[in-house]
Design a protein around this motif. Sequence first.
Motif, PDB file in Angstrom:
ATOM      1  N   GLU A   1       0.828  -1.208   0.000  1.00 45.97           N
ATOM      2  CA  GLU A   1       0.000   0.000   0.000  1.00 45.97           C
ATOM      3  C   GLU A   1       0.866   1.264   0.000  1.00 45.97           C
ATOM      4  OE1 GLU A   1      -2.403  -0.514   3.437  1.00 45.97           O
ATOM      5  OE2 GLU A   1      -3.894  -1.801   2.437  1.00 45.97           O
ATOM      6  N   VAL A   2       1.973   1.217   0.730  1.00 48.53           N
ATOM      7  CA  VAL A   2       2.891   2.357   0.766  1.00 48.53           C
ATOM      8  C   VAL A   2       3.489   2.601  -0.614  1.00 48.53           C
ATOM      9  CG1 VAL A   2       5.103   3.181   1.673  1.00 48.53           C
ATOM     10  CG2 VAL A   2       3.446   2.121   3.213  1.00 48.53           C
ATOM     11  N   LEU A   3       3.895   1.540  -1.266  1.00 49.05           N
ATOM     12  CA  LEU A   3       4.474   1.661  -2.600  1.00 49.05           C
ATOM     13  C   LEU A   3       3.471   2.245  -3.588  1.00 49.05           C
ATOM     14  CD1 LEU A   3       6.398  -1.726  -2.737  1.00 49.05           C
ATOM     15  CD2 LEU A   3       7.421   0.543  -2.560  1.00 49.05           C
ATOM     16  N   GLU A   4       2.235   1.793  -3.499  1.00 48.80           N
ATOM     17  CA  GLU A   4       1.189   2.316  -4.381  1.00 48.80           C
ATOM     18  C   GLU A   4       0.885   3.778  -4.069  1.00 48.80           C
ATOM     19  OE1 GLU A   4      -2.184  -0.205  -3.985  1.00 48.80           O
ATOM     20  OE2 GLU A   4      -1.187  -1.967  -4.843  1.00 48.80           O
ATOM     21  N   LYS A   5       0.850   4.097  -2.782  1.00 49.85           N
ATOM     22  CA  LYS A   5       0.534   5.456  -2.343  1.00 49.85           C
ATOM     23  C   LYS A   5       1.513   6.483  -2.907  1.00 49.85           C
ATOM     24  CE  LYS A   5      -0.051   8.130   1.945  1.00 49.85           C
ATOM     25  NZ  LYS A   5      -0.029   8.047   3.436  1.00 49.85           N
TER      26      LYS A   5
ATOM     27  N   ARG B   1      15.266   5.165  -3.201  1.00 50.88           N
ATOM     28  CA  ARG B   1      15.997   3.898  -3.235  1.00 50.88           C
ATOM     29  C   ARG B   1      15.502   2.970  -2.133  1.00 50.88           C
ATOM     30  NH1 ARG B   1      20.439   1.531  -5.466  1.00 50.88           N
ATOM     31  NH2 ARG B   1      21.250  -0.236  -4.237  1.00 50.88           N
ATOM     32  N   ILE B   2      15.210   3.531  -0.968  1.00 50.79           N
ATOM     33  CA  ILE B   2      14.667   2.713   0.129  1.00 50.79           C
ATOM     34  C   ILE B   2      13.342   2.091  -0.305  1.00 50.79           C
ATOM     35  CG2 ILE B   2      13.833   2.733   2.509  1.00 50.79           C
ATOM     36  CD1 ILE B   2      15.717   5.098   3.017  1.00 50.79           C
ATOM     37  N   LEU B   3      12.502   2.882  -0.963  1.00 47.50           N
ATOM     38  CA  LEU B   3      11.224   2.363  -1.454  1.00 47.50           C
ATOM     39  C   LEU B   3      11.433   1.277  -2.502  1.00 47.50           C
ATOM     40  CD1 LEU B   3       9.229   5.711  -1.726  1.00 47.50           C
ATOM     41  CD2 LEU B   3       8.774   3.848  -0.121  1.00 47.50           C
ATOM     42  N   ARG B   4      12.451   1.438  -3.337  1.00 45.19           N
ATOM     43  CA  ARG B   4      12.764   0.403  -4.328  1.00 45.19           C
ATOM     44  C   ARG B   4      13.235  -0.875  -3.647  1.00 45.19           C
ATOM     45  NH1 ARG B   4      17.030   2.902  -8.132  1.00 45.19           N
ATOM     46  NH2 ARG B   4      16.860   0.841  -9.132  1.00 45.19           N
ATOM     47  N   TYR B   5      13.940  -0.714  -2.524  1.00 39.29           N
ATOM     48  CA  TYR B   5      14.356  -1.891  -1.748  1.00 39.29           C
ATOM     49  C   TYR B   5      13.139  -2.591  -1.152  1.00 39.29           C
ATOM     50  CZ  TYR B   5      16.294  -4.615   2.127  1.00 39.29           C
ATOM     51  OH  TYR B   5      16.595  -5.628   3.008  1.00 39.29           O
ATOM     52  N   VAL B   6      12.214  -1.807  -0.621  1.00 30.88           N
ATOM     53  CA  VAL B   6      10.963  -2.376  -0.094  1.00 30.88           C
ATOM     54  C   VAL B   6      10.211  -3.112  -1.201  1.00 30.88           C
ATOM     55  CG1 VAL B   6       8.708  -1.834   0.916  1.00 30.88           C
ATOM     56  CG2 VAL B   6      10.757  -0.642   1.732  1.00 30.88           C
ATOM     57  N   ARG B   7      10.218  -2.519  -2.390  1.00 28.76           N
ATOM     58  CA  ARG B   7       9.554  -3.121  -3.547  1.00 28.76           C
ATOM     59  C   ARG B   7      10.083  -4.530  -3.834  1.00 28.76           C
ATOM     60  NH1 ARG B   7       7.492  -5.265  -7.558  1.00 28.76           N
ATOM     61  NH2 ARG B   7       7.454  -4.454  -9.675  1.00 28.76           N
ATOM     62  N   GLY B   8      11.377  -4.714  -3.659  1.00 29.32           N
ATOM     63  CA  GLY B   8      11.964  -6.016  -3.937  1.00 29.32           C
ATOM     64  C   GLY B   8      11.985  -6.966  -2.759  1.00 29.32           C
TER      65      GLY B   8
ATOM     66  N   PRO C   1      13.192  -2.902  -8.495  1.00 23.57           N
ATOM     67  CA  PRO C   1      13.665  -3.267  -7.155  1.00 23.57           C
ATOM     68  C   PRO C   1      15.179  -3.290  -7.071  1.00 23.57           C
ATOM     69  CG  PRO C   1      12.927  -5.216  -8.340  1.00 23.57           C
ATOM     70  CD  PRO C   1      12.574  -4.045  -9.195  1.00 23.57           C
ATOM     71  N   VAL C   2      15.695  -3.052  -5.868  1.00 28.52           N
ATOM     72  CA  VAL C   2      17.136  -3.143  -5.599  1.00 28.52           C
ATOM     73  C   VAL C   2      17.337  -4.067  -4.404  1.00 28.52           C
ATOM     74  CG1 VAL C   2      17.718  -0.895  -6.558  1.00 28.52           C
ATOM     75  CG2 VAL C   2      17.043  -1.068  -4.160  1.00 28.52           C
TER      76      VAL C   2
END
Length: 353
Positions: free
Chosen positions: A94-98, A172-179, A106-107
Motif C-alpha cells: 500500500e505504501v508503494l502504491e501510495k 531507493r529505500i522504497l525500491r528496496y521495499v519493492r523487492g 527493485p534493488v
Amino acid sequence: MIPQRSQVIQDVNSAFLHGEPSEDVFVEQPQGYEKKGQEHKVYKLKKALYGLKQAPELGIERFKHTLSEKVLKSVNMNTPCSLNQMRKKKYAREVLEKFGMDKSNPVKNPIVLGSKLTRDEGGVRVDTTLFKQVVGNLMYLTSTRPDLMYSVSLISRYVESPTEMHWQTTKRILRYVRGTVDLGILYKKQGNKELMAYTDSDYARDIDDRKSTSRYVFKLSSGVVAWSSKKQSVFTLLTTEAEFIAATSCTCQSIWMKMVLEKLGKVQNKCTTLFCDNSSTINLSKNPVMHGRSEHIDVRFHFLRGLSKDGMVKLVYCSSQEQVADIMTKPLKLDVFLKLRNLFGVCSVHAVN
C-alpha cells in the motif's frame, strides 16, 4: 517483537476516557448541556474525564488490565511465528502504491555503499509534506523490518528541509521495499532461549554535527526482538567513548527487556551477554583505571561498570564481521548486508507458510 519504550504509543487525547470509575462519581451539568426542567440534577459519570482527580489512575488501571488480558496472555513464545508478516506485507504494498513506487525497479540493498547525506543547504528543495509522509510510513515498517532501520533513521534527520538528494535516497529505500515485500522476522520454536545483545557505534559519522550514533540489537530464539538506531545526545572525543555510551544505552535496554520477559514467564536468570567489537570498551567496563580513554566520559554512563561487576551484564568481544548491529551503523557491501540481515532472522514469509 518486544516493543521498546519509545515505540509504545498512546492516544493522549482520549487516554482518560477509557477509565471506568470504581465508585459513583457525580458532576454538575455542563454549561450549555443542561437538561431543561431538570437543571437541579447532576450527571453520573460512566467514564473518566479530564479534570477528574481519579482520571489518571483509572486510565492506567484500564491500560494495565487490557495489556494483561489482550497481550500478555496471548503470547506463546514456544510457538513459531512470523510477526505481523501478512499484515505488514499488505501495508508495504500500500505504501508503494501510495507514493507511485509500486512499478519501480527493485534493488537488493536500501542504501548505496559510500553514501553520505548532509543538510545539502544549497540543494533543490522538494515537497516537505510529501517527504514527511514517506518517512512516517517507512518508520512504521521498521517495527518489523530492522534491515530498514539505518537508512530510514538517516533520512528522518532531514524532514524539515529535504532536498533532491534526500529524496533520491528515500526513493531507493522504497525500491528496496519493492523487492523485499515478502521479508519478515522468523522465530523458530526450538531457537535459543537466552537473551543476547549486540552493541555498536559509528564514531562522528554525522557530517553535519559530528555526533556519533548508538546502535543495539537484541536476539531471542532465532530472530531479533528489539533494535535501535539513535544519535547520541553528547559529543564524543574518542571511538572508545562513543562505543562505551552505546554499550550503556544497550545495558539500560537489557534491564527493561529482562523485566518484560519475566512478566511473560520467560525469566532470564543468566547474565545478559552484550557483544561488542571494541576491546577498549570491554576493558573499560571492567577496569576503571584507563584515564586516557575515559576521562571525557560523563559520570552518568559509568553505571555500566557497576552492572558488569555485579554480573548483571557481560561485555564480550566479537569481530566486526560478526557484529550484527553493524547493519544499522553504515552502508555495507551487498554480501555483508545480506549476511547480517540473515543473522537478524529476516527471511521470506514463504519460509513459514
